[in-house]
Write an enzyme that holds these catalytic residues in place. Structure first.
Site, short mmCIF file in Angstrom:
data_model
loop_
_atom_site.label_atom_id
_atom_site.label_comp_id
_atom_site.label_asym_id
_atom_site.label_seq_id
_atom_site.Cartn_x
_atom_site.Cartn_y
_atom_site.Cartn_z
N ASN A 178 0.84 -1.21 0.00
CA ASN A 178 0.00 0.00 0.00
C ASN A 178 0.87 1.26 0.00
O ASN A 178 0.55 2.24 -0.68
CB ASN A 178 -0.97 -0.01 1.18
CG ASN A 178 -2.22 -0.80 0.87
OD1 ASN A 178 -3.09 -0.34 0.14
ND2 ASN A 178 -2.30 -2.02 1.39
N MET A 185 1.03 -3.05 12.14
CA MET A 185 0.39 -4.10 12.92
C MET A 185 0.52 -3.91 14.44
O MET A 185 0.58 -4.89 15.18
CB MET A 185 0.97 -5.47 12.51
CG MET A 185 0.76 -5.81 11.04
SD MET A 185 -0.97 -5.70 10.52
CE MET A 185 -1.60 -7.21 11.22
N ARG A 186 0.54 -2.69 14.90
CA ARG A 186 0.53 -2.44 16.35
C ARG A 186 -0.71 -1.65 16.70
O ARG A 186 -1.08 -0.71 15.97
CB ARG A 186 1.75 -1.60 16.79
CG ARG A 186 3.08 -2.19 16.54
CD ARG A 186 3.33 -3.48 17.27
NE ARG A 186 3.38 -3.33 18.73
CZ ARG A 186 3.35 -4.35 19.58
NH1 ARG A 186 3.25 -5.59 19.12
NH2 ARG A 186 3.40 -4.15 20.88
N HIS A 188 -8.39 -0.97 6.05
CA HIS A 188 -8.80 -2.26 6.62
C HIS A 188 -9.35 -3.12 5.48
O HIS A 188 -10.16 -2.64 4.68
CB HIS A 188 -9.89 -2.03 7.69
CG HIS A 188 -10.37 -3.29 8.30
ND1 HIS A 188 -9.59 -4.04 9.16
CD2 HIS A 188 -11.53 -3.98 8.16
CE1 HIS A 188 -10.26 -5.12 9.53
NE2 HIS A 188 -11.45 -5.11 8.94
C1 GRF Z 1 -3.41 -4.85 3.67
O1 GRF Z 1 -4.20 -5.91 3.29
C2 GRF Z 1 -4.20 -3.87 4.49
O2 GRF Z 1 -5.55 -3.84 4.16
C3 GRF Z 1 -4.03 -4.36 5.89
O3 GRF Z 1 -2.73 -4.90 5.94
C4 GRF Z 1 -2.31 -5.26 4.64
C5 GRF Z 1 -1.02 -4.54 4.40
O4 GRF Z 1 -0.41 -4.92 3.19
N1 GRF Z 1 -4.25 -3.29 6.84
P1 GRF Z 1 0.84 -4.12 2.65
O5 GRF Z 1 1.91 -4.19 3.71
O6 GRF Z 1 0.41 -2.71 2.37
O7 GRF Z 1 1.25 -4.85 1.41
#
Ligand code: GRF
Length: 268
Positions: free
Chosen positions: A66, A145-146, A164
């Site tokens: 992303n 992820m925190r 999300h």
């Molecule tokens: C994505 O699927 C997003 O929706 C979720 O975590 C994932 C992150 O993927 N919050 P990336 O690290 O951006 O490839």
């Protein structure tokens, strides 16, 4: 020539840590008294404090696709011309691929390993210490992820976003693709929202929608959705950074042209 450089014979790229004098940082002619004038935030790698550039800071934990999509779009659309700059990337995982990408792209990149801090608060204090000099217009959580404390979230209220992988308010939390298939949904999607103290519960900014096929597994569904995360997230980041979407009384307020732009649908 960087206007920061107090001595024009000195290349600011070769002396990146050199802090310019207070008068230079304030954009005042040198020698002028600056007492009583609050200095603007300064960081050796940020833009000029008096620049009108709006900084975007990204937090991630993993592969960073992303983040890459946002960076790609920013370059393709020349966001810097529009006054928006992706200034820095921070990760709680030193080995995150996204951090590597940021470094390779010449962005400021910081690893803040949460395991090295005794408490969540201490970890967040370090994040804040690193983020604040950028005075970000938008803080982007891109696979970060925190869980963040309400103290951290409220500091950046109205300018901190998350994506999300579900059509909120359906399926907050983990394992969204499997839960969507098990519920028999015919569509799935992703949601960009303002981050609030409630996990995956902040005001919705934009969404992307894809079909669920009868043969889908969580993996195939995730793979269909990911490119649509990559379409909607940059649009939302830009819209918030440009002030076209605002958080007002717990809702994302925007005009209809923006609402249309931030609803992204699957195309065969
Ligand atoms: C994505 O699927 C997003 O929706 C979720 O975590 C994932 C992150 O993927 N919050 P990336 O690290 O951006 O490839």
């Amino acid at each position: 020539m960087a206007p920061f450089s107090p001595d024009h014979t000195r290349d600011p790229l070769r002396f990146p840590m050199e802090r310019p004098s207070a008068s230079v940082r304030k954009g005042l002619p040198q020698g002028l008294k600056t007492r009583g004038v609050r200095p603007p935030p300064f960081h050796p790698h940020t833009l000029l404090p008096h620049s009108t550039m709006k900084n975007i800071v990204i937090l991630l934990s993993g592969r960073g696709s992303n983040f890459e999509a946002i960076l790609r779009t920013a370059r393709a659309e020349d966001w810097e011309k529009a006054g928006l700059k992706i200034a820095a990337v921070l990760s709680n995982r030193p080995e995150a691929k996204g951090l590597e990408t940021a470094r390779a792209e010449g962005l400021d990149a910081y690893a803040v390993d949460h395991k090295a801090y005794p408490t969540r608060e201490a970890f967040e204090e370090e994040l804040v210490r690193l983020i604040e000099p950028y005075d970000p217009a938008v803080v982007v959580l891109a696979g970060f992820m925190r869980i963040l404390t309400p103290t951290f979230v409220s500091r950046f209220e109205g300018r901190i976003l998350n994506i999300h992988p579900a059509l909120l308010p359906l399926f907050p939390g983990l394992d969204t693709h499997r839960r969507c298939i098990e519920a028999g949904c015919r569509v799935h999607g992703s949601t960009v929202h303002f981050v609030s103290a409630v996990l995956d519960g902040g005001a919705i900014i934009g969404q992307s929608v894809v079909p669920v096929m009868t043969t889908d597994t969580p993996e195939t569904l995730a793979a269909r959705l990911l490119p649509y995360e990559h379409k909607v997230y940059p649009k939302c980041v830009r819209a918030v950074a440009e002030g076209r979407v605002k958080l007002v009384d717990g809702r994302a307020v925007m005009d209809d042209a923006t609402a249309r732009e931030l609803a992204v649908f699957y195309r065969d």
